[in-house]
Design a protein around this motif. Structure first.
Motif, PDB file in Angstrom:
ATOM      1  N   PRO B 155       0.835  -1.199   0.000  1.00  0.00           N
ATOM      2  CA  PRO B 155       0.000   0.000   0.000  1.00  0.00           C
ATOM      3  C   PRO B 155       0.871   1.252   0.000  1.00  0.00           C
ATOM      4  O   PRO B 155       1.881   1.312   0.701  1.00  0.00           O
ATOM      5  CB  PRO B 155      -0.784  -0.128   1.306  1.00  0.00           C
ATOM      6  N   LEU B 156       0.457   2.212  -0.807  1.00  0.00           N
ATOM      7  CA  LEU B 156       1.255   3.411  -0.988  1.00  0.00           C
ATOM      8  C   LEU B 156       0.328   4.610  -0.810  1.00  0.00           C
ATOM      9  O   LEU B 156      -0.858   4.534  -1.105  1.00  0.00           O
ATOM     10  CB  LEU B 156       1.814   3.400  -2.413  1.00  0.00           C
ATOM     11  N   PHE B 157       0.896   5.694  -0.328  1.00  0.00           N
ATOM     12  CA  PHE B 157       0.102   6.907  -0.177  1.00  0.00           C
ATOM     13  C   PHE B 157       0.967   8.084  -0.577  1.00  0.00           C
ATOM     14  O   PHE B 157       2.093   8.211  -0.111  1.00  0.00           O
ATOM     15  CB  PHE B 157      -0.366   7.050   1.273  1.00  0.00           C
ATOM     16  N   VAL B 158       0.461   8.923  -1.467  1.00  0.00           N
ATOM     17  CA  VAL B 158       1.265  10.061  -1.902  1.00  0.00           C
ATOM     18  C   VAL B 158       0.702  11.366  -1.371  1.00  0.00           C
ATOM     19  O   VAL B 158      -0.506  11.574  -1.358  1.00  0.00           O
ATOM     20  CB  VAL B 158       1.386  10.124  -3.442  1.00  0.00           C
ATOM     21  N   VAL B 159       1.600  12.214  -0.932  1.00  0.00           N
ATOM     22  CA  VAL B 159       1.222  13.516  -0.405  1.00  0.00           C
ATOM     23  C   VAL B 159       1.711  14.590  -1.370  1.00  0.00           C
ATOM     24  O   VAL B 159       2.836  14.518  -1.858  1.00  0.00           O
ATOM     25  CB  VAL B 159       1.861  13.745   0.979  1.00  0.00           C
ATOM     26  N   ASN B 160       0.854  15.540  -1.637  1.00  0.00           N
ATOM     27  CA  ASN B 160       1.196  16.636  -2.552  1.00  0.00           C
ATOM     28  C   ASN B 160       1.488  16.160  -3.963  1.00  0.00           C
ATOM     29  O   ASN B 160       2.428  16.623  -4.605  1.00  0.00           O
ATOM     30  CB  ASN B 160       2.397  17.445  -2.030  1.00  0.00           C
ATOM     31  N   ARG B 161       0.694  15.250  -4.431  1.00  0.00           N
ATOM     32  CA  ARG B 161       0.829  14.779  -5.793  1.00  0.00           C
ATOM     33  C   ARG B 161      -0.397  13.952  -6.108  1.00  0.00           C
ATOM     34  O   ARG B 161      -0.851  13.183  -5.258  1.00  0.00           O
ATOM     35  CB  ARG B 161       2.081  13.902  -5.894  1.00  0.00           C
ATOM     36  N   LYS B 162      -0.919  14.102  -7.307  1.00  0.00           N
ATOM     37  CA  LYS B 162      -2.064  13.288  -7.681  1.00  0.00           C
ATOM     38  C   LYS B 162      -1.613  12.270  -8.702  1.00  0.00           C
ATOM     39  O   LYS B 162      -1.015  12.623  -9.713  1.00  0.00           O
ATOM     40  CB  LYS B 162      -3.174  14.157  -8.262  1.00  0.00           C
ATOM     41  N   VAL B 163      -1.874  11.011  -8.442  1.00  0.00           N
ATOM     42  CA  VAL B 163      -1.564   9.957  -9.400  1.00  0.00           C
ATOM     43  C   VAL B 163      -2.818   9.110  -9.532  1.00  0.00           C
ATOM     44  O   VAL B 163      -3.334   8.611  -8.533  1.00  0.00           O
ATOM     45  CB  VAL B 163      -0.395   9.076  -8.917  1.00  0.00           C
ATOM     46  N   ARG B 164      -3.313   8.985 -10.715  1.00  0.00           N
ATOM     47  CA  ARG B 164      -4.547   8.232 -10.962  1.00  0.00           C
ATOM     48  C   ARG B 164      -4.467   6.831 -10.371  1.00  0.00           C
ATOM     49  O   ARG B 164      -3.540   6.086 -10.658  1.00  0.00           O
ATOM     50  CB  ARG B 164      -4.740   8.101 -12.472  1.00  0.00           C
ATOM     51  N   GLY B 165      -5.440   6.499  -9.541  1.00  0.00           N
ATOM     52  CA  GLY B 165      -5.492   5.148  -9.003  1.00  0.00           C
ATOM     53  C   GLY B 165      -4.682   4.945  -7.730  1.00  0.00           C
ATOM     54  O   GLY B 165      -4.748   3.885  -7.122  1.00  0.00           O
ATOM     55  N   ILE B 166      -3.904   5.923  -7.346  1.00  0.00           N
ATOM     56  CA  ILE B 166      -3.116   5.797  -6.121  1.00  0.00           C
ATOM     57  C   ILE B 166      -3.691   6.743  -5.072  1.00  0.00           C
ATOM     58  O   ILE B 166      -3.853   7.930  -5.340  1.00  0.00           O
ATOM     59  CB  ILE B 166      -1.642   6.188  -6.357  1.00  0.00           C
ATOM     60  N   PRO B 167      -3.995   6.206  -3.873  1.00  0.00           N
ATOM     61  CA  PRO B 167      -4.543   7.093  -2.858  1.00  0.00           C
ATOM     62  C   PRO B 167      -3.532   8.165  -2.461  1.00  0.00           C
ATOM     63  O   PRO B 167      -2.334   7.917  -2.418  1.00  0.00           O
ATOM     64  CB  PRO B 167      -4.858   6.158  -1.690  1.00  0.00           C
ATOM     65  N   GLY B 168      -4.043   9.334  -2.187  1.00  0.00           N
ATOM     66  CA  GLY B 168      -3.150  10.422  -1.825  1.00  0.00           C
ATOM     67  C   GLY B 168      -3.946  11.610  -1.323  1.00  0.00           C
ATOM     68  O   GLY B 168      -5.169  11.590  -1.297  1.00  0.00           O
ATOM     69  N   VAL B 169      -3.215  12.617  -0.892  1.00  0.00           N
ATOM     70  CA  VAL B 169      -3.888  13.830  -0.461  1.00  0.00           C
ATOM     71  C   VAL B 169      -3.108  15.032  -0.973  1.00  0.00           C
ATOM     72  O   VAL B 169      -1.888  15.046  -0.944  1.00  0.00           O
ATOM     73  CB  VAL B 169      -4.023  13.895   1.077  1.00  0.00           C
ATOM     74  N   VAL B 170      -3.832  15.986  -1.492  1.00  0.00           N
ATOM     75  CA  VAL B 170      -3.213  17.266  -1.772  1.00  0.00           C
ATOM     76  C   VAL B 170      -4.206  18.334  -1.359  1.00  0.00           C
ATOM     77  O   VAL B 170      -5.338  18.370  -1.840  1.00  0.00           O
ATOM     78  CB  VAL B 170      -2.731  17.403  -3.254  1.00  0.00           C
ATOM     79  N   PRO B 171      -3.803  19.152  -0.406  1.00  0.00           N
ATOM     80  CA  PRO B 171      -4.699  20.178   0.118  1.00  0.00           C
ATOM     81  C   PRO B 171      -5.126  21.094  -1.018  1.00  0.00           C
ATOM     82  O   PRO B 171      -4.342  21.389  -1.902  1.00  0.00           O
ATOM     83  CB  PRO B 171      -3.823  20.943   1.111  1.00  0.00           C
ATOM     84  N   ASP B 172      -6.359  21.526  -0.965  1.00  0.00           N
ATOM     85  CA  ASP B 172      -6.908  22.372  -2.016  1.00  0.00           C
ATOM     86  C   ASP B 172      -6.229  23.745  -1.997  1.00  0.00           C
ATOM     87  O   ASP B 172      -6.368  24.507  -1.047  1.00  0.00           O
ATOM     88  CB  ASP B 172      -8.409  22.528  -1.760  1.00  0.00           C
ATOM     89  N   VAL B 173      -5.501  24.047  -3.077  1.00  0.00           N
ATOM     90  CA  VAL B 173      -4.776  25.328  -3.098  1.00  0.00           C
ATOM     91  C   VAL B 173      -5.656  26.490  -3.495  1.00  0.00           C
ATOM     92  O   VAL B 173      -5.277  27.655  -3.329  1.00  0.00           O
ATOM     93  CB  VAL B 173      -3.560  25.291  -4.056  1.00  0.00           C
ATOM     94  N   VAL B 174      -6.851  26.192  -4.021  1.00  0.00           N
ATOM     95  CA  VAL B 174      -7.679  27.260  -4.571  1.00  0.00           C
ATOM     96  C   VAL B 174      -8.085  28.335  -3.551  1.00  0.00           C
ATOM     97  O   VAL B 174      -7.873  29.524  -3.796  1.00  0.00           O
ATOM     98  CB  VAL B 174      -8.911  26.671  -5.292  1.00  0.00           C
ATOM     99  N   PRO B 175      -8.657  27.950  -2.407  1.00  0.00           N
ATOM    100  CA  PRO B 175      -9.106  29.012  -1.493  1.00  0.00           C
ATOM    101  C   PRO B 175      -7.981  29.953  -1.084  1.00  0.00           C
ATOM    102  O   PRO B 175      -8.171  31.175  -1.077  1.00  0.00           O
ATOM    103  CB  PRO B 175      -9.655  28.241  -0.284  1.00  0.00           C
ATOM    104  N   GLY B 176      -6.824  29.407  -0.759  1.00  0.00           N
ATOM    105  CA  GLY B 176      -5.703  30.245  -0.349  1.00  0.00           C
ATOM    106  C   GLY B 176      -5.264  31.179  -1.457  1.00  0.00           C
ATOM    107  O   GLY B 176      -5.035  32.376  -1.238  1.00  0.00           O
ATOM    108  N   ILE B 177      -5.167  30.634  -2.653  1.00  0.00           N
ATOM    109  CA  ILE B 177      -4.705  31.449  -3.774  1.00  0.00           C
ATOM    110  C   ILE B 177      -5.737  32.518  -4.122  1.00  0.00           C
ATOM    111  O   ILE B 177      -5.399  33.669  -4.373  1.00  0.00           O
ATOM    112  CB  ILE B 177      -4.378  30.543  -4.982  1.00  0.00           C
ATOM    113  N   ARG B 178      -6.999  32.152  -4.093  1.00  0.00           N
ATOM    114  CA  ARG B 178      -8.050  33.147  -4.349  1.00  0.00           C
ATOM    115  C   ARG B 178      -7.963  34.302  -3.377  1.00  0.00           C
ATOM    116  O   ARG B 178      -7.934  35.470  -3.770  1.00  0.00           O
ATOM    117  CB  ARG B 178      -9.434  32.505  -4.193  1.00  0.00           C
ATOM    118  N   ALA B 179      -7.893  33.954  -2.108  1.00  0.00           N
ATOM    119  CA  ALA B 179      -7.867  35.019  -1.099  1.00  0.00           C
ATOM    120  C   ALA B 179      -6.621  35.883  -1.262  1.00  0.00           C
ATOM    121  O   ALA B 179      -6.681  37.112  -1.128  1.00  0.00           O
ATOM    122  CB  ALA B 179      -7.919  34.406   0.301  1.00  0.00           C
TER     123      ALA B 179
END
Lengths: 342, 342
Positions: B155-179
């Motif tokens: 089992p693998l988990f990636v942080v700050n990267r999106k890879v199709r089919g692999i679980p991971g998390v990347v915090p939504d940058v949109v709200p911060g950048i918008r503000a």
DNA sequence: AGGACCGTGTCAACCGGTTGCCAAACTGTG
DNA sequence: CACAGTTTGGCAACCGGTTGACACGGTCCT
């Protein structure tokens, strides 16, 4: 006779799980024990057998199973590192030093946090003990008896603490403190406050005592304030005490406290360094971009980590602690000190 | 029949090594398998047998040997965490988050560094794979194929990267950048520089693209500068490019670069925020005591670590990834932004 | 009373390596 | 050519747990 379940009929067939020495043995026509010897007992076998097995092994991508090896040998090729607080910047370089040395020697690093609690630290050490070949305790809050008990089970190494009979390293605080006090004396400071860290911290006491001694030699006086948390918050909380002490300069137990004090000064309208000189300890990340940049006494944390890992692994492998490297602190002059007013 | 060597004649005798289930079995008059069941198969045995065995076990201080358990089960109760740079403050809270969750669930944390090198990262991952139940890759420099290959083994988990089919998390940058852009727009900035991170960084590209999009919606323009090292030095080196771009405000890939830029500005006589507004990313330790204090877009790193460990362990134990928690960035206004001159 | 069924504990195989001991083969020597 | 000495590789036990299969005794039911 007893065909392992991993095997398939055809030697080219894909094994189910990872490749084992049994697979390699079958493929190269020898017994598993011979494979084991070929791989980690160089010279024990004839040159060509060894070479042949090695070739087969990496042709099929054999990788040793560390757990399986650990069971009969009792050696895990793992070192444990216990810190009071993972997020304290003072440890970053130390952790890196340990990791680099460990990785370079084929060891794996296990990291755990004791959250500044002696009980949790002991529990954590017990939990890790079975999984590691040796343990590094950084700025431990354990008492000597607990430390000795741990050391009886596995090689132990303590950082920033001296315990009779237990290998460890504590960088020499004298040169840094001497240079710092010389600098303050030169600027005309006579009365200096020491912002102590946690009461359980051996290192805080060492720094305090050395300060007393060194100040005495120079005809300066030290007022101890604290104990306090070794954090930004602990430093901020100490401003009132500093002012009450009448000292014209402060030496903090560590840079975190010094930085917190700086912040409290700014908030409280105390000008640094004009009204108060501040000196930190360790030279952590960030100390050079506080405002003003923090004058401090640098501890070579990277080298400390290096030394800890190196000597612990020497103890694990050769049963003797390796060569000691003397490590010393060093005064770093930046912008948070100036002559006192008047 | 076959008395294990650990045993001594008298049942009260001190065993040589650590206590094993064989010792507990002998002492409580049952077989080793019964002890095993008593300890980790509650309900399978009669209540009093179980209770009796448990009492004997902790009377003699029995501790399970994790290696011995790992061998037949294939489960090590260990999670691996690979970072590009241990000393980068951006990871501290993340590491702590992972460690806390892991420890809380009875797992051990293994930490390794890839030193910003894809090759070393792959090698490290391979080396760790056999020892862990699952692996967390943070800001990995590996390509998708390598990542998928690893995910096939454990089992693998990636942080700050999106890879199709692999679980991971990347915090939504949109709200911060918008503000952040709203804030800059309000102050009258129109042309903004983006200080990009390493070319291999997926997160740097995401931040850049999101910036482009969001700026477009607001009629602002983005000039990309870089790529550059994601370090203080990388930020310092970028000042010339920023000046040349003519932008009145800079958004840096991360706080380290922003802080480096701040320093270069001070050295180069550029007044921040009067002459140039600077915004960082992540809100790492130290960002609030730069001078001026750094305005930044906070990433909830502690929660990211938490989420990574939680979901990885869920995948290990239940074969399914746990519930996802949405994580978002947040704009933090401090002192490094102001209206442009003129 | 006989048989199905259930609860409880044991047997033995297995995980994947390591290593002491031994036997076979090979070497060299008188 | 016989024999001692040295290589070389295999056998089997062991590390400390887990777990499927099974045996045994007691219940319950018809």
């Amino acid at each position: 006779m007893t065909e392992r379940q991993n095997g398939t009929g055809t030697s080219a067939g894909r094994a189910r799980g990872p490749v084992t020495i049994y697979d390699v043995a079958r493929l190269s026509g020898v017994s598993p024990s011979t494979v084991s010897r070929a791989l980690n007992n160089p010279g024990r076998l004839s040159a060509d057998t060894e070479k042949r097995i090695r070739e087969v092994a990496d042709a099929v991508g054999y990788r040793l199973n560390p757990m399986a090896r650990a069971l009969p040998t009792g050696r895990t090729h793992t070192v444990g590192l216990i810190l009071s607080d993972i997020t304290n910047p003072v440890y970053f370089d130390l952790v890196r030093g340990v990791e680099r040395v460990a990785a370079g020697r084929g060891y794996i690093l296990i990291l755990a946090e004791s959250q500044e609690s002696a009980d949790l630290e002991n529990e954590t050490a017990q939990r890790l003990l079975a999984s590691v070949d040796g343990l590094i305790l950084v700025a431990t809050r354990l008492d000597n008896a607990d430390i000795r008990a741990l050391a009886e089970r596995k090689p132990l190494f303590v950082v920033n603490r001296k315990v009779r009979g237990i290998p460890g390293v504590v960088p020499d605080v004298v040169p840094g403190i001497r240079a710092a006090l010389d600098h303050l004396a030169e600027q005309g400071h006579r009365s200096i406050a020491y912002l102590a860290g946690p009461s359980g911290s051996w290192m805080s006491r060492l720094r305090g005592r050395t300060l007393d001694l060194t100040a005495g030699e120079r005809g300066m006086t030290i007022v101890e304030i604290g104990p306090g948390e070794p954090t930004l918050h602990g430093g901020q909380a100490a401003l009132q005490g500093v002012r009450d002490s009448g000292a014209t300069a402060v030496l903090a137990y560590n840079d975190l406290m010094a930085t917190g004090l700086l912040k409290a000064c700014r908030d409280g309208g105390v000008r640094v360094p004009e009204e108060l000189s501040v000196i930190g300890f360790d030279d952590i990340f960030g100390s050079d971009f506080t405002s003003p940049p923090l004058t401090t006494i640098r501890t070579p944390l990277g080298l400390v980590g290096d030394e800890a890992a190196r000597r612990l692994i020497a103890a694990v492998e050769k049963g003797e602690e390796g060569r000691r490297t003397p490590l010393a602190t060093e005064f770093v002059l930046r912008g948070s000190t100036a002559p006192p007013r008047g």
